[in-house]
Design a protein around this motif. Structure first.
Motif, mmCIF file in Angstrom:
data_model
loop_
_atom_site.group_PDB
_atom_site.id
_atom_site.type_symbol
_atom_site.label_atom_id
_atom_site.label_comp_id
_atom_site.label_asym_id
_atom_site.label_seq_id
_atom_site.Cartn_x
_atom_site.Cartn_y
_atom_site.Cartn_z
ATOM 1 N N MET A 1 33.962 47.259 46.399
ATOM 2 C CA MET A 1 34.945 46.765 45.416
ATOM 3 C C MET A 1 34.505 45.387 44.928
ATOM 4 N N LEU A 2 34.313 45.255 43.624
ATOM 5 C CA LEU A 2 33.973 43.950 43.053
ATOM 6 C C LEU A 2 35.231 43.106 42.928
ATOM 7 N N ARG A 3 35.144 41.861 43.395
ATOM 8 C CA ARG A 3 36.268 40.925 43.262
ATOM 9 C C ARG A 3 35.921 39.954 42.138
ATOM 10 N N LEU A 4 36.563 40.159 40.998
ATOM 11 C CA LEU A 4 36.232 39.413 39.785
ATOM 12 C C LEU A 4 37.285 38.365 39.474
ATOM 13 N N GLY A 5 36.876 37.114 39.386
ATOM 14 C CA GLY A 5 37.773 36.060 38.935
ATOM 15 C C GLY A 5 37.802 36.057 37.416
ATOM 16 N N LEU A 6 38.987 35.916 36.840
ATOM 17 C CA LEU A 6 39.135 35.864 35.379
ATOM 18 C C LEU A 6 39.879 34.585 35.018
ATOM 19 N N THR A 7 39.281 33.781 34.155
ATOM 20 C CA THR A 7 39.950 32.554 33.741
ATOM 21 C C THR A 7 39.590 32.202 32.302
ATOM 22 N N GLY A 8 40.290 31.209 31.791
ATOM 23 C CA GLY A 8 40.093 30.726 30.425
ATOM 24 C C GLY A 8 41.192 29.711 30.156
ATOM 25 N N GLY A 9 40.933 28.787 29.278
ATOM 26 C CA GLY A 9 41.938 27.781 28.960
ATOM 27 C C GLY A 9 43.139 28.396 28.255
ATOM 28 N N ILE A 10 44.214 27.630 28.158
ATOM 29 C CA ILE A 10 45.414 28.077 27.455
ATOM 30 C C ILE A 10 45.045 28.483 26.021
ATOM 31 N N GLY A 11 45.545 29.643 25.572
ATOM 32 C CA GLY A 11 45.259 30.107 24.217
ATOM 33 C C GLY A 11 43.897 30.759 24.045
ATOM 34 N N SER A 12 43.187 31.012 25.159
ATOM 35 C CA SER A 12 41.828 31.582 25.046
ATOM 36 C C SER A 12 41.847 33.096 24.830
ATOM 37 N N GLY A 13 42.946 33.751 25.229
ATOM 38 C CA GLY A 13 43.006 35.209 25.138
ATOM 39 C C GLY A 13 42.778 35.883 26.480
ATOM 40 N N LYS A 14 42.843 35.118 27.554
ATOM 41 C CA LYS A 14 42.609 35.632 28.911
ATOM 42 C C LYS A 14 43.569 36.779 29.248
ATOM 43 N N THR A 15 44.833 36.638 28.866
ATOM 44 C CA THR A 15 45.835 37.669 29.177
ATOM 45 C C THR A 15 45.488 38.979 28.480
ATOM 46 N N THR A 16 45.013 38.899 27.242
ATOM 47 C CA THR A 16 44.612 40.102 26.495
ATOM 48 C C THR A 16 43.462 40.808 27.205
ATOM 49 N N VAL A 17 42.482 40.039 27.665
ATOM 50 C CA VAL A 17 41.333 40.610 28.378
ATOM 51 C C VAL A 17 41.791 41.232 29.700
ATOM 52 N N ALA A 18 42.731 40.577 30.389
ATOM 53 C CA ALA A 18 43.269 41.124 31.644
ATOM 54 C C ALA A 18 43.922 42.484 31.395
ATOM 55 N N GLN A 19 44.684 42.587 30.291
ATOM 56 C CA GLN A 19 45.339 43.853 29.947
ATOM 57 C C GLN A 19 44.303 44.946 29.656
ATOM 58 N N MET A 20 43.222 44.560 28.971
ATOM 59 C CA MET A 20 42.152 45.520 28.674
ATOM 60 C C MET A 20 41.485 46.010 29.962
ATOM 61 N N LEU A 21 41.268 45.108 30.900
ATOM 62 C CA LEU A 21 40.654 45.478 32.183
ATOM 63 C C LEU A 21 41.574 46.414 32.966
ATOM 64 N N ALA A 22 42.882 46.115 32.952
ATOM 65 C CA ALA A 22 43.853 46.967 33.650
ATOM 66 C C ALA A 22 43.859 48.370 33.044
ATOM 67 N N ALA A 23 43.761 48.438 31.715
ATOM 68 C CA ALA A 23 43.761 49.736 31.021
ATOM 69 C C ALA A 23 42.523 50.561 31.368
ATOM 70 N N ARG A 24 41.481 49.895 31.836
ATOM 71 C CA ARG A 24 40.231 50.581 32.178
ATOM 72 C C ARG A 24 40.070 50.800 33.685
#
Length: 201
Positions: A1-24
């Motif tokens: 299992m890969l443990r991937l950290g996801l981050t980005g500054g406020i307004g970067s779109g990190k939440t959108t990318v998190a949702q895309m990863l969850a969908a996959r």
């Protein structure tokens, strides 16, 4: 299992990318959501917070009065440390539980969605195998946050000044997704699709 950290500054779109990863098929563990649940109405952290700071920091709805807590931290910087001493062990416990649940489901990739991961890297270094940064210019961050919130430009700049710099995040990234002003949702997805095999997805 890969443990991937996801981050980005406020307004970067990190939440959108998190949702895309969850969908996959990734298991996304949201550190902020855990923290909010601990301080929501009847949250597990509230008795210790009330004992440490007084019942006036608990609102009539039974949740943490964030405004009162912010004012207290602003007046006494040591108050933040006392609050974190209460919250961090509870957050850690929830993170471990959710990680174990993901492992039991044989998830290929667990994503730790953490806004201030770089700022708290010492805490996260042993927990993640790789770091994905969602990147965009600071001016784009400011424009997005002002557009979506009630915050002024000055307030957003103040938040940015308390976060790691763009250069610091990029220097520590293993993978980068660019989400600047001209990036469409489709372009964002295309960048992520290219990385999915590296994440076991």
């Amino acid at each position: 299992m890969l443990r991937l950290g996801l981050t980005g500054g406020i307004g970067s779109g990190k939440t959108t990318v998190a949702q895309m990863l969850a969908a996959r098929g990734a298991a996304v563990i949201d550190a902020d959501a855990i923290s909010r649940a601990l301080t929501a109405s009847h949250g597990a952290a509230l008795p210790a917070i009330a004992a440490q700071f007084g019942t006036h920091v608990i609102g009539p709805d039974g949740a943490l009065n964030r405004s009162a807590m912010r004012q207290m931290i602003f007046a006494d910087p040591a108050a933040r440390q006392r609050l974190e001493t209460i919250l961090h062990p509870l957050v850690e416990q929830a993170l471990e539980e959710q990680t174990r649940e993901a492992a039991m489901r044989s998830v290929r990739c667990v994503v730790f969605d953490v806004p201030l991961l770089i700022e708290n890297f010492a805490r996260w270094q042993s927990r993640i195998d790789a770091l994905l940064v969602v990147d965009c210019p600071e001016e784009v961050q400011i424009t997005r946050v002002v557009a979506r919130s009630q915050l002024s430009r000055e307030e957003v700049m103040h938040i940015l000044s308390a976060q790691a710099s763009r250069a610091q995040r990029l220097a520590m990234a293993n993978f980068v997704i660019t989400n600047d002003a001209g990036t469409t949702l489709q372009a964002l997805e295309k960048q992520l699709e290219a990385l999915l095999p590296r994440f076991g997805l």
